[in-house]
Design an enzyme around this catalytic site. Sequence first.
Site, mmCIF file in Angstrom:
data_model
loop_
_atom_site.group_PDB
_atom_site.id
_atom_site.type_symbol
_atom_site.label_atom_id
_atom_site.label_comp_id
_atom_site.label_asym_id
_atom_site.label_seq_id
_atom_site.Cartn_x
_atom_site.Cartn_y
_atom_site.Cartn_z
ATOM 1 N NE ARG A 4 -3.949 1.902 2.455
ATOM 2 C CZ ARG A 4 -5.151 1.657 1.919
ATOM 3 N NH1 ARG A 4 -5.377 0.491 1.346
ATOM 4 N NH2 ARG A 4 -6.114 2.549 1.956
ATOM 5 C CG HIS A 72 26.464 -17.184 6.756
ATOM 6 N ND1 HIS A 72 26.682 -16.317 5.714
ATOM 7 C CD2 HIS A 72 27.177 -16.705 7.813
ATOM 8 C CE1 HIS A 72 27.491 -15.348 6.111
ATOM 9 N NE2 HIS A 72 27.807 -15.560 7.385
ATOM 10 C CB THR A 145 -0.417 31.731 18.326
ATOM 11 O OG1 THR A 145 -1.216 32.729 18.963
ATOM 12 C CG2 THR A 145 0.416 32.379 17.236
ATOM 13 C CG HIS A 146 -1.298 29.162 22.140
ATOM 14 N ND1 HIS A 146 -0.462 28.350 22.866
ATOM 15 C CD2 HIS A 146 -0.683 30.375 22.065
ATOM 16 C CE1 HIS A 146 0.612 29.039 23.222
ATOM 17 N NE2 HIS A 146 0.497 30.271 22.752
ATOM 18 C CD GLN A 216 32.879 -9.247 10.632
ATOM 19 O OE1 GLN A 216 31.678 -9.494 10.705
ATOM 20 N NE2 GLN A 216 33.812 -10.053 11.120
ATOM 21 C CB SER A 267 -18.411 2.662 4.231
ATOM 22 O OG SER A 267 -18.427 2.651 5.662
ATOM 23 C CE LYS A 272 -16.932 12.127 7.847
ATOM 24 N NZ LYS A 272 -16.504 13.016 8.947
ATOM 25 N NE ARG A 273 -16.819 16.430 -1.928
ATOM 26 C CZ ARG A 273 -16.827 17.134 -3.060
ATOM 27 N NH1 ARG A 273 -15.951 18.116 -3.224
ATOM 28 N NH2 ARG A 273 -17.693 16.861 -4.014
ATOM 29 C CG ASN A 274 -13.570 11.975 6.025
ATOM 30 O OD1 ASN A 274 -14.286 12.868 6.453
ATOM 31 N ND2 ASN A 274 -13.948 10.704 6.002
ATOM 32 C CD GLU A 279 -7.762 12.125 8.847
ATOM 33 O OE1 GLU A 279 -8.481 12.760 9.631
ATOM 34 O OE2 GLU A 279 -8.191 11.162 8.170
#
Length: 438
Positions: A4, A72, A145-146, A216, A267, A272-274, A279
């Site tokens: 994936r 090996h 900010t914050h 080595q 689903s 929804k348009r995430n 993410e």
Amino acid sequence: MIPRYTMPEMAAVFSDVARFRRYLEIELLATEAHVALGVVPTADAERCRVNAPVVDEAFVQAVEERERITDHDVAAFVDVVQAAIGQPAGAWIHYGLTSSDVVDTAWCWMMTDACDLLLEAADGLVGTLVRLAREHRHTVMIGRTHGIHAEPTTFGAKVALWALQVDRDRARLRAARDTVAVCKLSGAVGTYSNIDPSVEAHVAAALGLRPVPATQVIARDRHAEFLYACASVGATMELIAVELRHLQRTEVGEVQEGFKAGQKGSSAMPHKRNPISAETISGLSRVLRGNLLAGLQDVALWHERDISHSSVERVVLPDSALLAYYVLRRMTRLLDGLRVFPQRMIDNLWASHGLVFSQPVLLGLVQAGLSRDDAYRIVQENAARAWDERRSFRELLEADPRVTVPSGVLDEAFDLARSVRHAGRGVDALDALGSGSE
């Protein structure tokens, strides 16, 4: 790495077929270098090259079958190669070498090629960011900010800072490439006890690497630096991704990831348009940081070598390269398709009733002769009232008898253009980056 998040060009760098091809080339180059020393007969070296096996999936399977006996991997590889070449020429394969001479040189060769791909991807992302920053040089938005409204800025200024940070990641990738573009063919404890240093020099020159003193194994701080460069890429991608995730929230709605025809955001909920790309990038950045920790723990080995690092590196080195490459390419695709909503940005800026101009109001009152603390309290009280009562901050100031400044002072304080008049400096700094490539 699972398919994936695997892109074919980077996967090809670390595939078993590619790895064994590298092993074979290192072995053949070392054999040929021994000819110049009078160790290996010329005819035998030529026979090794001509009769060398084709490294394909069948070859990989043959090595795996042999490893079930040898327990090996490199010894199994050498056995299969020697059998294909035949005797007596095949006996010269791996002459004077230890397994780590081949494996470590191959790892550094792979990491060098990986860095080249990462730099190419970073160049593409810088180009996209530079374009986006210039396009939105004058797109005014609220700076936060914050998570709270602070002062006006521009979307272009925000994106310009991202571009400058990705450029610093490019510098880290170039430094990491230089650090890992090394090799060693110096024997069991790095003393060249059974191999001449000229063999190492010959192989290095042919592969575009440089010999370094070693035990080595090549010192693992080099590998850790490579992993840091990959983790740094991940951190920058997450910085951008987190900001884009916040800006896509329904209550903010200032940008939106592209949404192709036929795509489904949920689903269960058709509306929804995430922010799925942002993410995903945030999540994969966590893996990159974790891999860095494992790489740092590989630096400390027993004496001249143990194999506690080996199993770790089989996972974290290719996975980090694959993930860093993936998030660079995924972010470029996200930003190329990003939708920006300038009007929503302006609406949000004014949603706090003009409070974002509290600092210039404060400074105007100080310039008018008030003490800073008195001016601060006046501004703070009116700001709180504006927010609580959902009223115009400026109108409240104008109605406050303690605010005895000419209207021109407030005009200047609430001038949005004045507030962002220098915001383009970050965009100007991108001129030194060009379009994104060296």
